[in-house]
Design a protein around this motif. Structure first.
Motif, mmCIF file in Angstrom:
data_model
loop_
_atom_site.group_PDB
_atom_site.id
_atom_site.type_symbol
_atom_site.label_atom_id
_atom_site.label_comp_id
_atom_site.label_asym_id
_atom_site.label_seq_id
_atom_site.Cartn_x
_atom_site.Cartn_y
_atom_site.Cartn_z
ATOM 1 N N TYR A 6 -7.220 -7.647 9.513
ATOM 2 C CA TYR A 6 -8.738 -7.803 9.697
ATOM 3 C C TYR A 6 -9.546 -8.893 8.335
ATOM 4 N N PRO A 41 -17.133 -7.303 18.870
ATOM 5 C CA PRO A 41 -16.868 -6.837 20.257
ATOM 6 C C PRO A 41 -17.605 -8.557 20.647
ATOM 7 N N GLY A 45 -13.185 -9.701 19.674
ATOM 8 C CA GLY A 45 -12.573 -8.732 19.798
ATOM 9 C C GLY A 45 -11.679 -7.504 19.187
ATOM 10 N N ASP A 48 -12.809 -4.715 14.394
ATOM 11 C CA ASP A 48 -13.918 -3.793 14.314
ATOM 12 C C ASP A 48 -14.821 -3.816 13.029
ATOM 13 N N ASN A 49 -16.647 -3.155 13.754
ATOM 14 C CA ASN A 49 -17.541 -3.465 12.659
ATOM 15 C C ASN A 49 -17.258 -1.412 11.945
ATOM 16 N N ASN A 50 -15.919 -1.455 11.173
ATOM 17 C CA ASN A 50 -15.484 -0.521 10.873
ATOM 18 C C ASN A 50 -16.099 0.183 9.429
ATOM 19 N N SER A 282 -23.573 -7.105 20.628
ATOM 20 C CA SER A 282 -22.457 -7.061 21.774
ATOM 21 C C SER A 282 -23.298 -7.324 22.679
#
Length: 385
Positions: A6, A41, A45, A48-50, A282
């Protein structure tokens, strides 16, 4: 080790996108924001917005506003406090009315409409700061007013949010208005005393210790401590880091800190913050609410622009400078995102309207850079006069 991938993807993508934005005459930050939209997303995709992205982005925006504080002329901020206050107040009233009107027009319950007004009263100038820095306009009178207005805006909107939740919130989400105001007073009193008396002595005493880079290390300690204190007192952490930058700007270490903190911020953390904005988008479920999202976005942009410009104009700024200041207040960014999430939890924002509201917030942030380029993109150091 996905987070390593990332990070590599974000760094190369933001550099390329920033360069391409510059080639077409737009601020580099616009390309970096769009990267998040493309990689997240909403489209590909790939990212991810983790939690990793969230924490890196938090550090990025804290450092960005810390740098803004370092570069802000405190004397100029004092001289223009009336304009800053007027911009903040007018820039809250008009968007609040606009959000309320949009909610009523689309048949939302009155409490929900009121909360829409609160969401779009917020301002986040982190994107504005980056654009003005890219344009070499961060030292102008207009930029100083924008930064001062953002601080006032944050305080007033948080109090407004507490007021709403006290009367309309549910369960544990309800807040004591008196407690909120008391925390704000404690924050400003605390940072004023610390900034005036403690920070200069702290930096001087510890600058000579026999370790690697003691000055920048102690500056970052102050930055993060102020940011944490702001968050503890119910303020945005970026207000704390901005205050830390102002405090250190009064010391002989200003230039050293500014020179060495920028590579730390802009090499890794700030690019992740820009990308994280786009990752919040999204398009799931937007189709049925597209008209609402479009109207809300237009209302959010127009009311903040006019409100900020009106506040500047009534305090004696020229029309051109007033419009530039209004454009600098448009971006809602992470502050409005936090308020929207709070409203969802407190049942002040219906779940089916959450996605279009987030989309409108992001669109105000995407609109800000090109508009700022139009308003500030000239060869003069200041627009006034």
């Amino acid at each position: 080790m996905t987070f390593i991938w990332y990070l590599a993807l974000i760094l190369i993508s933001t550099k390329v996108a920033g360069h391409l934005s510059t080639r077409i005459g737009q601020p580099p930050v616009l390309g970096k924001l769009i990267v998040g939209l493309i990689l997240g997303p909403a489209l590909l995709g790939w990212i991810d917005n983790n939690d990793f992205i969230h924490y890196m982005a938090e550090i990025g925006v804290i450092l960005l506003m810390f740098i803004a504080g370092l570069e802000t002329d405190l004397n100029q901020l004092r001289e223009n406090w009336k304009s800053a206050f007027a911009v903040a107040v007018a820039g809250i009233i008009l968007p609040f009315v606009g959000g309320l009107a949009v909610g009523e027009a689309f048949g939302l319950a009155y409490a929900y409409s009121l909360f829409l007004g609160v969401i779009f009263s917020a301002t986040s100038v982190s994107i504005t700061v980056q654009v003005l820095k890219d344009l070499d306009r961060l030292h102008t009178k207009e930029a100083t007013i924008i930064l001062g207005a953002a601080v006032v805006d944050d305080v007033l909107v948080v109090i407004l949010l507490a007021f709403m939740m006290s009367f309309l919130g549910s369960g544990s989400a309800q807040a004591s208005l008196g407690l909120v105001i008391g925390k704000k007073a404690l924050f400003f009193g605390g940072v004023a005393v610390a900034g005036w008396l403690v920070v200069p002595r702290f930096m001087k005493w510890l600058s000579g210790i026999k370790v690697t880079e003691p000055v920048i290390s102690m500056a970052l300690v102050i930055c993060f401590a102020f940011a944490y204190f702001a968050d503890l007192m119910g303020m945005a952490a970026i207000i704390g880091s901005f205050a830390a930058g102002l405090a250190i700007s009064r010391t002989p270490f200003k230039h050293t800190v500014e020179t060495k903190v920028e590579p730390i911020a802009y090499t890794v953390f700030v690019p992740v913050f820009f990308v994280s904005i786009g990752l919040n988008i999204s398009f799931d479920g937007v189709g049925s609410q597209l008209g609402f999202a479009v109207v809300l976005t237009v209302a959010a942009i127009v009311t903040k622009l006019i409100g900020g410009a009106l506040g500047a104009r009534v305090t004696g700024m020229s029309m051109r400078s007033s419009i530039a200041i209004g454009s600098g207040m448009i971006s809602r960014g992470e502050v409005a995102l936090i308020i929207a999430a709070t409203g969802l939890q407190a049942q002040l924002l219906p779940a089916e309207y959450f996605t279009p509201v987030i989309l409108a917030i992001i669109l105000t942030t995407l609109v800000a850079p090109p508009l700022l380029k139009v308003c500030f993109g000239n060869n003069q150091k200041t627009l006034e006069g």
